[in-house]
Design an enzyme around this catalytic site. Structure first.
Site, PDB file in Angstrom:
ATOM      1  N   SER A 122      83.150  91.933 -25.272  1.00  0.00           N
ATOM      2  CA  SER A 122      84.526  92.407 -25.150  1.00  0.00           C
ATOM      3  C   SER A 122      85.224  91.770 -23.964  1.00  0.00           C
ATOM      4  O   SER A 122      86.433  91.934 -23.824  1.00  0.00           O
ATOM      5  CB  SER A 122      84.589  93.925 -25.074  1.00  0.00           C
ATOM      6  N   HIS A 143      84.941  90.244 -32.343  1.00  0.00           N
ATOM      7  CA  HIS A 143      85.083  91.456 -31.536  1.00  0.00           C
ATOM      8  C   HIS A 143      85.426  92.630 -32.452  1.00  0.00           C
ATOM      9  O   HIS A 143      86.588  92.831 -32.810  1.00  0.00           O
ATOM     10  CB  HIS A 143      86.171  91.217 -30.479  1.00  0.00           C
ATOM     11  N   GLU A 155      88.762  91.102 -33.962  1.00  0.00           N
ATOM     12  CA  GLU A 155      89.444  90.043 -33.211  1.00  0.00           C
ATOM     13  C   GLU A 155      88.512  88.827 -33.261  1.00  0.00           C
ATOM     14  O   GLU A 155      87.378  88.902 -32.775  1.00  0.00           O
ATOM     15  CB  GLU A 155      89.622  90.536 -31.768  1.00  0.00           C
ATOM     16  N   ASN A 193      91.927  93.794 -25.066  1.00  0.00           N
ATOM     17  CA  ASN A 193      91.714  94.378 -23.747  1.00  0.00           C
ATOM     18  C   ASN A 193      92.760  93.953 -22.727  1.00  0.00           C
ATOM     19  O   ASN A 193      93.021  94.667 -21.768  1.00  0.00           O
ATOM     20  CB  ASN A 193      90.310  94.045 -23.246  1.00  0.00           C
TER      21      ASN A 193
END
Ligand SMILES: NC(=O)c1ccc[n+]([C@@H]2O[C@H](COP(=O)([O-])OP(=O)(O)OC[C@H]3O[C@@H](n4cnc5c(N)ncnc54)[C@H](O)[C@@H]3O)[C@@H](O)[C@H]2O)c1
Length: 288
Positions: A122, A143, A155, A193
């Site tokens: 991540s 991801h 992702e 993120n």
């Protein structure tokens, strides 16, 4: 590798993400080799998958009769050599650079040269991880979001070295998994993120500065912005230590003060207030 020729997938790490990823591949008809370092971790993962399948049956997502065949498609293993027949690999071991580098270099040696190695990291650079293997053009980020059986997004992160063929195969594989792949280029925090964790960090600043209570910050975002969960509720669910780690990756990766971790978040992590998993974060979780 032709995406339709992928039948057997190895998942490395049978924790929170690994068991979810194994679940989804097996539910979509793939044979799964699930690898962890010790048998008890594999036993726990299979128990979790079984319970999560029961939930999907109750919701009418899969027929009752399919459960035994889904579980039978998952082969738990501890030895690295046992993954040598895999056509595709997803790595989901803990978020530590040296561990991931070692795991990817080890599996690189036992797999056929055409096999793609996807990492579920991540926050670690996929470009750095690709460089740890002899097949950097076959490395990509995949991801998945937690909980994997429920969340539609993957992702898909292109490292600097990722080939077009690796990228195309991975995007098509996500569709075979009934997921929605979104392509992004390798960069600190990717998109998910980089956008989410600074939002959480800013929410923590609002609490630290006495602008609003955690309840009020979350109410503003839920009632005013239509977020299903407030940022601080979500932070407790993710783990405040994980949020702080990602903020530090962003701060270091970009060298930009806009990513400065909130001192209150740092203090809470130092106190062991990590959110739901520790019983206390922005909220209290009695009985945890
Ligand atoms: N938890 C999340 O919400 C989330 C979301 C997206 C991505 N991720 C990423 O997914 C990855 C895994 O996270 P997690 O939350 O599932 O961690 P976890 O700690 O729940 O599980 C990791 C598992 O890997 C196993 N493991 C350790 N060394 C291993 C090795 N050498 N070979 C095989 N297995 C090994 C551990 O025994 C453990 O069972 C991390 O990179 C994390 O950043 C996590």
């Amino acid at each position: 590798m032709n995406p339709d020729a992928i039948r057997t997938v190895a998942v490395l790490g049978a924790g929170t993400m690994g068991n979810g990823i194994a679940h989804v591949f097996a539910r979509c008809g793939f044979d799964v080799i699930l690898r962890d370092i010790e048998q008890p971790f594999l036993d726990r993962a299979l128990e979790t998958i079984s319970k999560n399948l029961d939930r999907e049956i109750r919701k009418g997502k899969i027929p009752d009769a399919e459960k035994p065949s889904i579980l039978a498609r998952i082969q738990p293993v501890t030895k690295i050599e046992a993954i040598s027949r895999a056509d595709f690999v997803v790595e989901a071991v803990p978020e530590q650079l040296e561990l991931k580098r070692k795991v990817l270099a080890d599996v690189d040696r036992v797999l056929r040269p055409d096999v793609i190695l996807a990492t579920n990291t991540s926050s670690i650079s996929v470009t750095v991880l690709a460089a740890a293997t002899q097949r950097p053009d076959h490395v990509i980020g995949m991801h998945f979001m937690n909980p994997v059986p429920v969340m539609p997004l993957v992702e898909v992160i292109r490292a600097l070295q990722t080939s077009d063929a690796t990228f195309d195969t991975t995007m098509k594989l996500c569709e075979r998994l009934e997921k929605k792949p979104v392509a992004v280029v390798d960069s600190p925090g990717f998109v998910s993120n980089r956008v989410l964790i600074p939002l959480i960090n800013e929410a923590a600043f609002c609490v630290m500065e006495g602008i609003a209570t955690p309840e009020s910050v979350d109410a503003v975002m839920k009632l005013g912005m239509n977020h299903p969960m407030g940022p601080l509720e979500l932070a407790d669910f993710i783990g405040l230590d994980v949020c702080l780690d990602v903020m530090e990756v962003l701060f270091e990766g970009f060298g930009d003060p806009k990513f400065r971790p909130c001192p209150l978040l740092k203090k809470m992590v130092s106190a062991g207030w990590l959110g739901k998993k520790s019983g206390r974060g922005f909220y209290n979780y009695p009985g945890k």
